[in-house]
Design a protein around this motif. Structure first.
Motif, PDB file in Angstrom:
ATOM      1  N   TYR A 138       0.736  -1.280   0.009  1.00 54.04           N
ATOM      2  CA  TYR A 138      -0.053  -0.140   0.134  1.00 54.04           C
ATOM      3  C   TYR A 138       0.887   0.939   0.055  1.00 54.04           C
ATOM      4  O   TYR A 138       1.908   1.193   0.778  1.00 54.04           O
ATOM      5  CB  TYR A 138      -0.857  -0.010   1.289  1.00 54.04           C
ATOM      6  CG  TYR A 138      -1.933  -1.173   1.343  1.00 54.04           C
ATOM      7  CD1 TYR A 138      -3.316  -1.118   0.765  1.00 54.04           C
ATOM      8  CD2 TYR A 138      -1.567  -2.239   2.191  1.00 54.04           C
ATOM      9  CE1 TYR A 138      -3.892  -2.273   0.928  1.00 54.04           C
ATOM     10  CE2 TYR A 138      -2.497  -3.378   2.238  1.00 54.04           C
ATOM     11  CZ  TYR A 138      -3.647  -3.247   1.430  1.00 54.04           C
ATOM     12  OH  TYR A 138      -4.428  -4.421   1.647  1.00 54.04           O
ATOM     13  N   CYS A 140       0.338   5.022   0.712  1.00 54.67           N
ATOM     14  CA  CYS A 140      -0.741   5.902   1.211  1.00 54.67           C
ATOM     15  C   CYS A 140      -0.114   7.363   1.375  1.00 54.67           C
ATOM     16  O   CYS A 140       0.937   7.685   1.740  1.00 54.67           O
ATOM     17  CB  CYS A 140      -1.032   5.751   2.649  1.00 54.67           C
ATOM     18  SG  CYS A 140      -1.573   3.885   3.211  1.00 54.67           S
ATOM     19  N   ILE A 146      -4.978   6.135  -1.469  1.00 49.38           N
ATOM     20  CA  ILE A 146      -4.231   4.968  -1.070  1.00 49.38           C
ATOM     21  C   ILE A 146      -3.983   4.328  -2.898  1.00 49.38           C
ATOM     22  O   ILE A 146      -4.842   4.061  -3.440  1.00 49.38           O
ATOM     23  CB  ILE A 146      -5.180   3.907  -0.511  1.00 49.38           C
ATOM     24  CG1 ILE A 146      -5.065   4.753   1.037  1.00 49.38           C
ATOM     25  CG2 ILE A 146      -4.133   2.674  -0.546  1.00 49.38           C
ATOM     26  CD1 ILE A 146      -6.187   3.504   1.894  1.00 49.38           C
ATOM     27  N   PHE A 152      -8.850  -2.874  -0.531  1.00 45.31           N
ATOM     28  CA  PHE A 152      -8.847  -1.671   0.667  1.00 45.31           C
ATOM     29  C   PHE A 152     -10.287  -1.161   0.391  1.00 45.31           C
ATOM     30  O   PHE A 152     -10.973  -0.991  -0.695  1.00 45.31           O
ATOM     31  CB  PHE A 152      -7.874  -0.875   0.679  1.00 45.31           C
ATOM     32  CG  PHE A 152      -7.683   0.110  -0.533  1.00 45.31           C
ATOM     33  CD1 PHE A 152      -8.205   1.184  -0.812  1.00 45.31           C
ATOM     34  CD2 PHE A 152      -7.004  -0.366  -1.622  1.00 45.31           C
ATOM     35  CE1 PHE A 152      -7.908   1.918  -1.765  1.00 45.31           C
ATOM     36  CE2 PHE A 152      -6.670   0.504  -2.820  1.00 45.31           C
ATOM     37  CZ  PHE A 152      -7.303   1.588  -2.828  1.00 45.31           C
ATOM     38  N   ASP A 156     -10.586   2.567   4.987  1.00 47.64           N
ATOM     39  CA  ASP A 156      -8.985   2.638   5.234  1.00 47.64           C
ATOM     40  C   ASP A 156      -8.559   3.912   4.574  1.00 47.64           C
ATOM     41  O   ASP A 156      -7.496   4.500   5.066  1.00 47.64           O
ATOM     42  CB  ASP A 156      -8.368   1.292   4.101  1.00 47.64           C
ATOM     43  CG  ASP A 156      -8.780   0.201   4.693  1.00 47.64           C
ATOM     44  OD1 ASP A 156      -8.653  -0.032   6.013  1.00 47.64           O
ATOM     45  OD2 ASP A 156      -9.073  -0.935   3.908  1.00 47.64           O
ATOM     46  N   GLU A 157      -9.214   4.509   3.394  1.00 47.86           N
ATOM     47  CA  GLU A 157      -8.636   5.726   3.292  1.00 47.86           C
ATOM     48  C   GLU A 157      -8.982   6.860   4.004  1.00 47.86           C
ATOM     49  O   GLU A 157      -8.003   7.845   4.060  1.00 47.86           O
ATOM     50  CB  GLU A 157      -9.445   5.961   1.767  1.00 47.86           C
ATOM     51  CG  GLU A 157      -9.074   5.288   0.553  1.00 47.86           C
ATOM     52  CD  GLU A 157      -9.831   5.577  -0.620  1.00 47.86           C
ATOM     53  OE1 GLU A 157      -9.132   5.627  -1.905  1.00 47.86           O
ATOM     54  OE2 GLU A 157     -11.098   5.878  -0.897  1.00 47.86           O
ATOM     55  N   TYR A 160      -6.572   5.584   7.600  1.00 49.00           N
ATOM     56  CA  TYR A 160      -5.170   4.893   7.474  1.00 49.00           C
ATOM     57  C   TYR A 160      -4.181   5.681   8.605  1.00 49.00           C
ATOM     58  O   TYR A 160      -3.139   5.280   8.843  1.00 49.00           O
ATOM     59  CB  TYR A 160      -4.577   4.632   5.937  1.00 49.00           C
ATOM     60  CG  TYR A 160      -4.202   5.954   5.369  1.00 49.00           C
ATOM     61  CD1 TYR A 160      -3.078   6.682   5.554  1.00 49.00           C
ATOM     62  CD2 TYR A 160      -5.179   6.555   4.440  1.00 49.00           C
ATOM     63  CE1 TYR A 160      -2.583   7.858   4.984  1.00 49.00           C
ATOM     64  CE2 TYR A 160      -4.749   7.797   3.779  1.00 49.00           C
ATOM     65  CZ  TYR A 160      -3.436   8.462   3.811  1.00 49.00           C
ATOM     66  OH  TYR A 160      -3.123   9.433   3.606  1.00 49.00           O
ATOM     67  N   TYR A 163      -3.659   4.186  11.682  1.00 46.84           N
ATOM     68  CA  TYR A 163      -3.200   2.842  11.545  1.00 46.84           C
ATOM     69  C   TYR A 163      -1.905   2.937  12.470  1.00 46.84           C
ATOM     70  O   TYR A 163      -0.986   3.760  12.240  1.00 46.84           O
ATOM     71  CB  TYR A 163      -2.980   2.257  10.466  1.00 46.84           C
ATOM     72  CG  TYR A 163      -4.395   1.994   9.614  1.00 46.84           C
ATOM     73  CD1 TYR A 163      -5.534   2.234  10.429  1.00 46.84           C
ATOM     74  CD2 TYR A 163      -4.394   1.430   8.471  1.00 46.84           C
ATOM     75  CE1 TYR A 163      -6.901   1.746   9.915  1.00 46.84           C
ATOM     76  CE2 TYR A 163      -5.645   1.235   7.860  1.00 46.84           C
ATOM     77  CZ  TYR A 163      -6.909   1.345   8.454  1.00 46.84           C
ATOM     78  OH  TYR A 163      -8.072   1.311   7.822  1.00 46.84           O
ATOM     79  N   ASN A 184      -3.659  -7.469  10.625  1.00 47.26           N
ATOM     80  CA  ASN A 184      -3.681  -6.344   9.745  1.00 47.26           C
ATOM     81  C   ASN A 184      -4.836  -5.529   9.737  1.00 47.26           C
ATOM     82  O   ASN A 184      -6.003  -5.892   9.836  1.00 47.26           O
ATOM     83  CB  ASN A 184      -3.869  -7.150   8.235  1.00 47.26           C
ATOM     84  CG  ASN A 184      -3.348  -6.141   6.984  1.00 47.26           C
ATOM     85  OD1 ASN A 184      -3.575  -4.984   7.114  1.00 47.26           O
ATOM     86  ND2 ASN A 184      -3.130  -6.950   5.976  1.00 47.26           N
ATOM     87  N   PHE A 186      -5.762  -3.218   7.731  1.00 47.38           N
ATOM     88  CA  PHE A 186      -6.293  -2.851   6.086  1.00 47.38           C
ATOM     89  C   PHE A 186      -7.416  -4.142   6.229  1.00 47.38           C
ATOM     90  O   PHE A 186      -7.144  -5.263   5.960  1.00 47.38           O
ATOM     91  CB  PHE A 186      -5.676  -3.160   4.908  1.00 47.38           C
ATOM     92  CG  PHE A 186      -4.734  -1.791   4.912  1.00 47.38           C
ATOM     93  CD1 PHE A 186      -5.313  -0.739   4.259  1.00 47.38           C
ATOM     94  CD2 PHE A 186      -3.382  -1.888   5.455  1.00 47.38           C
ATOM     95  CE1 PHE A 186      -4.260   0.424   4.208  1.00 47.38           C
ATOM     96  CE2 PHE A 186      -2.700  -0.602   5.461  1.00 47.38           C
ATOM     97  CZ  PHE A 186      -3.073   0.396   4.665  1.00 47.38           C
ATOM     98  N   ASP A 189      -7.972  -6.689   3.338  1.00 49.39           N
ATOM     99  CA  ASP A 189      -6.724  -7.537   3.001  1.00 49.39           C
ATOM    100  C   ASP A 189      -6.791  -8.967   3.237  1.00 49.39           C
ATOM    101  O   ASP A 189      -7.519  -9.428   4.328  1.00 49.39           O
ATOM    102  CB  ASP A 189      -5.381  -7.020   3.607  1.00 49.39           C
ATOM    103  CG  ASP A 189      -4.466  -7.381   2.931  1.00 49.39           C
ATOM    104  OD1 ASP A 189      -4.204  -8.398   2.475  1.00 49.39           O
ATOM    105  OD2 ASP A 189      -3.026  -6.515   2.859  1.00 49.39           O
TER     106      ASP A 189
END
Length: 615
Positions: A138, A140, A146, A152, A156-157, A160, A163, A184, A186, A189
């Motif tokens: 990925y 970012c 992303i 994803f 996630d966008e 992230y 994270y 994980n 994401f 994933d």
């Protein structure tokens, strides 16, 4: 008295017996002596090894256990460190990619953005296709972009930046970060438990992070990496960081579970970077070995059950006894064959050595087999040949040196005479206020001074260019300024050193053989630049050019004997550069007949202080 007589007779008998045995052994042939020595040595050695091996078999098993444990751990370390190295190398082209460092994704037109995004994701897909160990990649980019060929979601966008793997690398701009095995973040994933590598993307101008590159390695890949052989279930592999936190646990299903071992604090705090000890856990005794990684960030630990290592000890002891008995029998037979084999070559070598000692360097041993004695004899033959060639080479070099000294002394007569005469002309021109003649003779005097100087070997490139300008000044007087010279050089190379008078012969070659200096169209370019640790000096003209045959002739013929000014020919320039700086440097030509010729000098990028330390 009777007792003393008996004692004396006994001593006398022993001495006579000793003398008889010594005489008998001394009269034996070399072959028999070698045979007796080999048999005696083999018997004593094999018997000793058998007794010691049998009584110390437990120690042998322990040593084998240590070797086995060490082998397992080091193979695991090699594999994981190789995996880390490969991932690191994969990340570098993206982090240092100028198009990414510009961080202009938000200002791109929609079509340009889509093209850029597809290109980046295609590169990620190609990497994952050839590097199966990588589960996902990925990239970012703030605020909410992303780039990835993996799954994803919009969550996630949006999230992230919260994270753990993103926060870790953003907090360490210049240093890549490895995050221990974790779930994980994401959510879409396919790889749920991963070891993550992340490093920040930064603006090249302001060095400010604007995103990160995240590479995930599935925990299953780590478990497969730790499987050295079919018996991989008989040992455990743990990886912890320097604070004792779990990085990877081969026992756990997820690979991230805490390691239930009481020795972890000892492993973290002990001064040794690698060690071995015993530990009891889960009702079994383990041989434990740990090794720190080279960067001291991770500690690799291997646990091997001792009962697994010792299960074949009885069988090993039986094998030892059988092998030793067989070795004893074989050694008797080998002793006879070896003694017979060595006798002939040894005698031949001794004879050859005596001849060489007497001064005969034309002899050879003639032993051509590949045994130790054969290799020794070949080395001895090679040494004799080297000595013979060295003697010949020294004679040739001495003769060449003598001739060169005579040529040097003879060559200096005319420059000294000219130097004195030109000084007189310079003074007369100054008195009569003829500035052109004075300027011309001054340049010529300075060139002659440098040409005949014995003390000056190395000069700076700046000084060499200054000499070149004086030579060009002389030739402009001759041709009435009908040719032009263009200088192109970087200021940072002017302090680098060269040997004197390397550009003048090349300019002379261009003026007399390359261009027509009288028609007003001739242009000569002098370039000096540096690439890494090499300095390049080029002389280019727009003259008639040269064929490959002409280039070969210029570089290999002693054209310096057709003297014009310095008496230094093209071949001489090449040889002097190689003599002072080594075979990798020198002079080459690039030319196209009827268009141009470029003479290229390569030199090491060294300055005066470095030369003083090495000359």
């Amino acid at each position: 008295m009777a007792g003393d007589d008996m004692h004396l007779r006994a001593v006398s008998h022993i001495l006579r017996l000793k003398a008889t045995v010594s005489a008998f052994i001394g009269d034996l042939s070399i072959k028999i002596k070698l045979l007796l020595c080999f048999i005696t040595f083999s018997t004593v050695f094999v018997s000793s090894v058998g007794i010691i091996s049998y009584s110390k078999s437990s120690n042998t098993i322990n040593r084998q256990s240590l070797i086995y444990s060490d082998s397992i751990l080091k193979q695991v370390i090699d594999r994981i460190e190789k995996l880390k190295y490969e991932v690191m190398n994969i990340s570098i082209p993206f982090v240092l990619n100028p198009s990414i460092q510009k961080n202009d994704f938000q200002t791109l037109e929609y079509i340009q953005f889509i093209q850029r995004k597809r290109a980046i994701e295609a590169e990620f897909s190609t990497i994952m296709m050839f590097k199966k160990d990588i589960g996902s990649i990925y990239m970012c980019v703030e605020p909410d972009m992303i780039f990835s060929p993996n799954n994803f979601g919009s969550r996630d966008e949006m999230n992230y930046k919260n994270y753990l793997v993103y926060r870790n690398c953003i907090g360490s701009v210049s240093v890549p970060v490895w995050t221990s095995v974790h779930e994980n973040e994401f959510s879409s994933d396919e790889s749920r438990n991963v070891l993550t590598f992340s490093r920040s993307l930064y603006d090249n101008d302001e060095f400010q992070p604007f995103g990160s590159l995240i590479i995930n390695i599935p925990v299953q890949v780590l478990k497969e990496t730790c499987k050295i052989n079919a018996s991989s279930t008989n040992y455990n592999i743990f990886i912890i960081d320097k604070k004792g936190n779990t990085v990877f646990n081969s026992l756990g299903k997820k690979g991230s579970e805490n390691i239930p071992r009481g020795y972890l604090n000892h492993v973290v705090t002990v001064k040794e970077t690698e060690s071995t000890f015993r530990y009891k856990a889960d009702g079994r005794n383990y041989l434990v070995e740990f090794i720190h990684s080279k960067d001291r960030e991770w500690i690799y630990i291997a646990e091997v059950p001792i009962d697994y290592l010792m299960e074949n000890s009885t069988q090993v002891k039986s094998y030892i006894i059988t092998i030793l008995l067989a070795a004893l029998i074989v050694s008797f037979a080998a002793a006879y064959l070896i003694s017979a084999y060595f006798t002939g070559p040894l005698r031949k070598m001794i004879k050859t050595m005596h001849l060489v000692e007497m001064g005969d360097f034309q002899v050879k041993t003639g032993i051509g087999n590949r045994s130790e004695i054969g290799l020794l004899s070949q080395s001895f033959d090679h040494m004799i040949e080297e000595i013979r060639n060295l003697i010949y080479k020294l004679g040739v070099e001495h003769e060449e040196k003598r001739k060169e000294e005579l040529n040097t002394l003879q060559a200096q007569i005319t420059p000294h005479f000219l130097y004195n005469s030109l000084n007189a002309i310079k003074c007369m021109a100054r008195i009569q206020k003829v500035s052109g003649i004075e300027e011309m003779t001054t340049s010529l005097i300075e060139l002659l001074q440098m040409s005949i100087s014995k003390r000056t070997v190395y000069i700076t490139i700046s000084e060499e260019i200054a000499l070149t300008r004086k030579y060009i000044l002389l030739q402009n007087f001759r041709y009435g300024n009908k040719f032009s010279v263009i200088y192109e050089y970087d200021e940072d190379v002017l302090k680098s050193l060269t040997i004197k008078m390397v550009l003048q012969p090349l300019l002379e070659n261009s003026l007399f053989h390359g261009v027509d200096a009288s028609n007003g169209n001739a242009v000569i370019r002098i370039r000096v630049y540096r690439k890494q640790e090499t300095v390049y000096m080029e002389v280019e003209d727009n003259g008639v050019g040269m064929t490959e045959e002409q280039i070969h002739r210029v570089l290999n013929e002693d054209n310096g004997r057709k003297r014009r000014f310095s008496g230094i020919g093209i071949k001489n320039v090449n040889e002097r550069i190689r003599m002072h700086f080594g075979e990798r440097y020198g002079l080459t030509f690039r030319s196209e007949p009827g268009k141009y010729t470029v003479a290229i000098i390569t030199l090491p990028a060294v300055e005066e202080m470095e030369v003083r330390q090495n000359v």
